[in-house]
Write an enzyme that holds these catalytic residues in place. Structure first.
Site, PDB file in Angstrom:
ATOM      1  N   ASP A  32      43.720  32.177  -4.181  1.00 28.56           N
ATOM      2  CA  ASP A  32      43.705  31.265  -5.338  1.00 28.56           C
ATOM      3  C   ASP A  32      42.614  31.705  -6.313  1.00 28.56           C
ATOM      4  O   ASP A  32      41.429  31.455  -6.083  1.00 28.56           O
ATOM      5  CB  ASP A  32      43.452  29.838  -4.830  1.00 28.56           C
ATOM      6  CG  ASP A  32      43.304  28.826  -5.954  1.00 28.56           C
ATOM      7  OD1 ASP A  32      43.686  29.145  -7.093  1.00 28.56           O
ATOM      8  OD2 ASP A  32      42.787  27.719  -5.673  1.00 28.56           O
ATOM      9  N   ASP A  36      42.625  26.047  -7.983  1.00 32.08           N
ATOM     10  CA  ASP A  36      43.355  24.777  -8.081  1.00 32.08           C
ATOM     11  C   ASP A  36      44.046  24.431  -6.770  1.00 32.08           C
ATOM     12  O   ASP A  36      44.808  23.473  -6.698  1.00 32.08           O
ATOM     13  CB  ASP A  36      44.368  24.828  -9.225  1.00 32.08           C
ATOM     14  CG  ASP A  36      45.461  25.884  -9.017  1.00 32.08           C
ATOM     15  OD1 ASP A  36      45.374  26.666  -8.033  1.00 32.08           O
ATOM     16  OD2 ASP A  36      46.397  25.938  -9.842  1.00 32.08           O
ATOM     17  N   ASP A  40      48.033  32.463  -6.523  1.00 30.59           N
ATOM     18  CA  ASP A  40      48.664  32.823  -7.787  1.00 30.59           C
ATOM     19  C   ASP A  40      48.724  34.338  -7.963  1.00 30.59           C
ATOM     20  O   ASP A  40      48.205  35.095  -7.134  1.00 30.59           O
ATOM     21  CB  ASP A  40      47.905  32.185  -8.949  1.00 30.59           C
ATOM     22  CG  ASP A  40      46.399  32.327  -8.818  1.00 30.59           C
ATOM     23  OD1 ASP A  40      45.931  33.461  -8.657  1.00 30.59           O
ATOM     24  OD2 ASP A  40      45.682  31.293  -8.856  1.00 30.59           O
ATOM     25  N   ASP A 109      61.844  38.671  -3.983  1.00 28.47           N
ATOM     26  CA  ASP A 109      62.933  37.929  -3.367  1.00 28.47           C
ATOM     27  C   ASP A 109      64.065  37.760  -4.379  1.00 28.47           C
ATOM     28  O   ASP A 109      63.817  37.398  -5.536  1.00 28.47           O
ATOM     29  CB  ASP A 109      62.466  36.551  -2.917  1.00 28.47           C
ATOM     30  CG  ASP A 109      62.290  36.458  -1.414  1.00 28.47           C
ATOM     31  OD1 ASP A 109      63.318  36.474  -0.714  1.00 28.47           O
ATOM     32  OD2 ASP A 109      61.142  36.397  -0.950  1.00 28.47           O
ATOM     33  N   ASP A 210      67.803  37.114  -0.167  1.00 34.83           N
ATOM     34  CA  ASP A 210      67.720  35.883   0.615  1.00 34.83           C
ATOM     35  C   ASP A 210      69.096  35.313   0.938  1.00 34.83           C
ATOM     36  O   ASP A 210      69.957  35.218   0.060  1.00 34.83           O
ATOM     37  CB  ASP A 210      66.912  34.848  -0.180  1.00 34.83           C
ATOM     38  CG  ASP A 210      66.764  33.531   0.537  1.00 34.83           C
ATOM     39  OD1 ASP A 210      65.970  33.479   1.503  1.00 34.83           O
ATOM     40  OD2 ASP A 210      67.425  32.550   0.143  1.00 34.83           O
ATOM     41  N   GLU A 258      68.374  39.417   4.224  1.00 36.80           N
ATOM     42  CA  GLU A 258      68.282  38.389   5.251  1.00 36.80           C
ATOM     43  C   GLU A 258      69.719  38.078   5.639  1.00 36.80           C
ATOM     44  O   GLU A 258      70.466  37.502   4.850  1.00 36.80           O
ATOM     45  CB  GLU A 258      67.596  37.144   4.707  1.00 36.80           C
ATOM     46  CG  GLU A 258      67.458  36.053   5.759  1.00 36.80           C
ATOM     47  CD  GLU A 258      66.991  34.729   5.179  1.00 36.80           C
ATOM     48  OE1 GLU A 258      66.292  33.989   5.905  1.00 36.80           O
ATOM     49  OE2 GLU A 258      67.336  34.424   4.025  1.00 36.80           O
ATOM     50  N   HIS A 331      57.598  34.402   6.448  1.00 36.92           N
ATOM     51  CA  HIS A 331      57.282  33.040   6.004  1.00 36.92           C
ATOM     52  C   HIS A 331      58.163  31.979   6.650  1.00 36.92           C
ATOM     53  O   HIS A 331      57.885  30.778   6.518  1.00 36.92           O
ATOM     54  CB  HIS A 331      57.435  32.947   4.484  1.00 36.92           C
ATOM     55  CG  HIS A 331      58.836  33.191   4.028  1.00 36.92           C
ATOM     56  ND1 HIS A 331      59.432  34.432   4.098  1.00 36.92           N
ATOM     57  CD2 HIS A 331      59.775  32.358   3.519  1.00 36.92           C
ATOM     58  CE1 HIS A 331      60.678  34.339   3.658  1.00 36.92           C
ATOM     59  NE2 HIS A 331      60.911  33.096   3.297  1.00 36.92           N
ATOM     60  N   ASP A 332      59.228  32.385   7.338  1.00 46.81           N
ATOM     61  CA  ASP A 332      60.149  31.440   7.975  1.00 46.81           C
ATOM     62  C   ASP A 332      59.951  31.344   9.484  1.00 46.81           C
ATOM     63  O   ASP A 332      60.708  30.644  10.163  1.00 46.81           O
ATOM     64  CB  ASP A 332      61.601  31.851   7.702  1.00 46.81           C
ATOM     65  CG  ASP A 332      62.069  31.461   6.311  1.00 46.81           C
ATOM     66  OD1 ASP A 332      61.484  30.530   5.728  1.00 46.81           O
ATOM     67  OD2 ASP A 332      63.000  32.098   5.799  1.00 46.81           O
TER      68      ASP A 332
END
Length: 556
Positions: A32, A36, A40, A109, A210, A258, A331-332
């Site tokens: 970050d 915040d 990013d 992605d 994806d 995927e 991430h899954d």
């Protein structure tokens, strides 16, 4: 015989991505820069030197497109815009340029099974049955007072949502905020291809595609009758072939799909010589604990034999054709240490063992952020700590099936996708150095122990990954580890995974103990030297210590 097979397996038409290592950045949790609480694009830019130090060649950037963030960016409202929380298109251009200066390519992605319900295409589609973009999505009349059929969304509940303006239902394989695109419509397909070309012109080197095996739906009598929406339906090959020919093959890209639902006997169509993609993510080795109903809170029992069987099945095929995408995390998925290692054995030793096992298979290795540090699952104290839609759905389903709140939280927490999405652990500072603000997802409490500060330590997990990368890319074994044949050994051993990579000139073996105990082995090969190990041993004896692994050169 082996030498002849090796010669046949090496193509003169070698691809740049065959010799690459890919690192997945989940930007929301990476770094970050403006504090915040949300990672990013400028945060990724500021950490490019770290990635260069690790030695990777490609960044796979999870979605940063404009999105209402119902599913953390996989619900896209503008394919050619950047979500404000991540930055601007100027930041994106800077990231591509700065990465390129360091010899790092960028893939994104590509989410084209569905959009957000806030995408202008859907906003137009839902206004009128006769609108030109009506058929860009899947609309059907209900039956009586209910939906068109009993299909279920992957995230739970019906995959149909009633839209009162036109009195029809639209289909959503995932969240109701993610209406499915209608790939039967040629105008829709052309719009997708134009968007892909737009990004390639910006300097993108490829895509992680994806949920692509969901784009074909079968509504006829021979199609699916009930249950969760099924992937890889009959007729999808025509769609994928056109996607490849109209977009991917016109450029020198890395495309990784995927692709749930693709069986071993279909692999050649997907990743063979004339396959639709460069490679695909297989699920057989990573979803061993999932039963057919997909319920996390009812895990299926599995053994190391099942894992080895899944790996060897595809690796044996890749000896002849196609290419593998090598991974244990993304991430899954929950963190691999928690999936494959018993709690008492989780640590640097077992993290290095898992790294060696998957990294030296035939294919392109993928590292998920924090995996190179040995990051682990977090501990959820309340369902309110879940951000992931799938986790919330699984928790509620567990309660309906009679689990109490504590049992449901524990069972779902073990497999929650949020485990992989906790902030990257850069240092011992507050929030692991991810942000001085309040992180969008709480940091794992072990960040003072597991972090990037000690990466210069030659015994760190980070250093071990660097050695593996160097071994693949810059050593006398590079040719072998990239293109050599795969051969399973010790296949019946219940606690050890072992295989040999071989070509005309060399043979390298990987030996790994998956148990938190000493195990005996009978390894009937002559060892020339130890190339790499996670232990202090300098030779392989008749036993392996807990989680010990060796990379060995054999007398060929």
């Amino acid at each position: 015989m082996i030498k002849q097979a090796v010669k046949q397996s090496i193509s003169s038409d070698r691809k740049w991505w065959e010799q690459s290592v890919v690192y997945q950045v989940y930007p929301k949790s990476f770094y970050d820069s403006d504090h915040d609480g949300v990672g990013d694009l400028q945060g990724v830019i500021q950490k490019l030197d770290y990635l260069q130090e690790l030695g990777i060649d490609v960044i796979w950037l999870s979605p940063v497109y404009s999105s209402p963030m119902d599913d953390n960016g996989y619900d896209i409202s503008d394919y050619q815009g950047i979500a404000e929380e991540f930055g601007t298109m100027a930041d994106m251009d800077e990231l591509i340029a700065q990465a390129s200066k360091r010899g790092i390519k960028l893939i994104m992605d590509l989410v084209v099974n569905h959009t957000s319900d806030e995408h202008v295409w859907f906003a137009q589609s839902k206004t009128d049955k006769n609108h030109p973009q009506r058929d860009w999505y899947i609309w059907q009349d209900g039956i009586g007072t209910g939906p068109p059929n009993s299909w279920q969304s992957v995230f739970g509940g019906s995959c149909w949502e009633y839209e009162p303006v036109t009195g029809q239902y639209y289909m959503h394989t995932f969240s109701k905020k993610q209406p499915d695109l209608n790939w039967e419509n040629p105008q829709l397909r052309q719009a997708v291809y134009q968007m892909i070309d737009w990004w390639i012109a910006k300097g993108i080197a490829g895509f992680r595609v994806d949920a692509i095996t969901f784009i074909k739906k079968s509504f006829d009598a021979a199609g699916q009758e009930t249950g969760i929406v099924k992937a890889n339906q009959c007729g999808i090959d025509t769609m994928l072939k056109e996607l490849s020919e109209q977009s991917f093959r016109k450029h020198d890209l890395l495309t990784v799909a995927e692709a749930p639902g693709v069986s071993l006997d279909q692999l050649s169509s997907y990743v063979g010589t004339d396959g639709y993609f460069s490679m695909l993510f297989e699920f057989d080795h990573i979803d061993l604990d999932l039963a057919e109903d997909g319920r996390w809170y009812k895990p299926k029992k599995w053994s190391l034999h099942d894992f080895k069987e899944a790996i060897s099945g595809s690796q044996t095929l890749f000896n002849e054709q196609g290419w593998g995408a090598l991974y244990l995390e993304n991430h899954d998925q929950p963190r691999s240490l928690n999936k494959f290692i018993e709690p008492a054995g989780i640590g640097p030793m077992s993290a290095k063992m898992l790294a060696a096992v998957y990294f030296l298979l035939k294919g392109t290795p993928f590292i998920y952020q924090g995996q190179e540090l040995g990051m682990t699952n977090t501990s959820f104290q309340s369902v309110d700590e879940f951000n992931d839609l799938a986790s919330i759905d699984q928790y509620e389903a567990a309660l309906k099936e009679g689990f109490d709140e504590k049992e449901a939280l524990r069972a779902v927490g073990n497999r929650s996708r949020d485990n992989a999405r906790t902030p990257m652990q850069w240092s011992r500072a507050e929030n692991g150095g991810f942000s001085t603000g309040q992180p969008w997802l709480p940091s794992n409490s072990n960040y003072q122990i597991v972090n990037a500060e000690n990466r210069q330590d030659p015994d760190s997990v980070f250093s071990f990954y660097k050695q593996l990368i160097n071994l693949r890319k810059n050593s006398e074994y590079t040719e072998l580890l990239t293109y050599g044949q795969y051969e399973e050994v010790l296949g019946s051993h219940p606690d050890v995974m072992a295989y040999i990579r071989r070509n005309e000139d060399k043979a390298v073996a990987v030996l790994a103990n998956f148990k938190n105990k000493e195990v005996e082995i009978d390894f009937p090969y002559q060892v020339k030297k130890v190339i790499l190990t996670n232990s202090s041993e300098t030779a392989v004896e008749h036993t392996l210590q807990p989680y010990e692994c060796f990379v060995l050169e054999l007398t060929n």
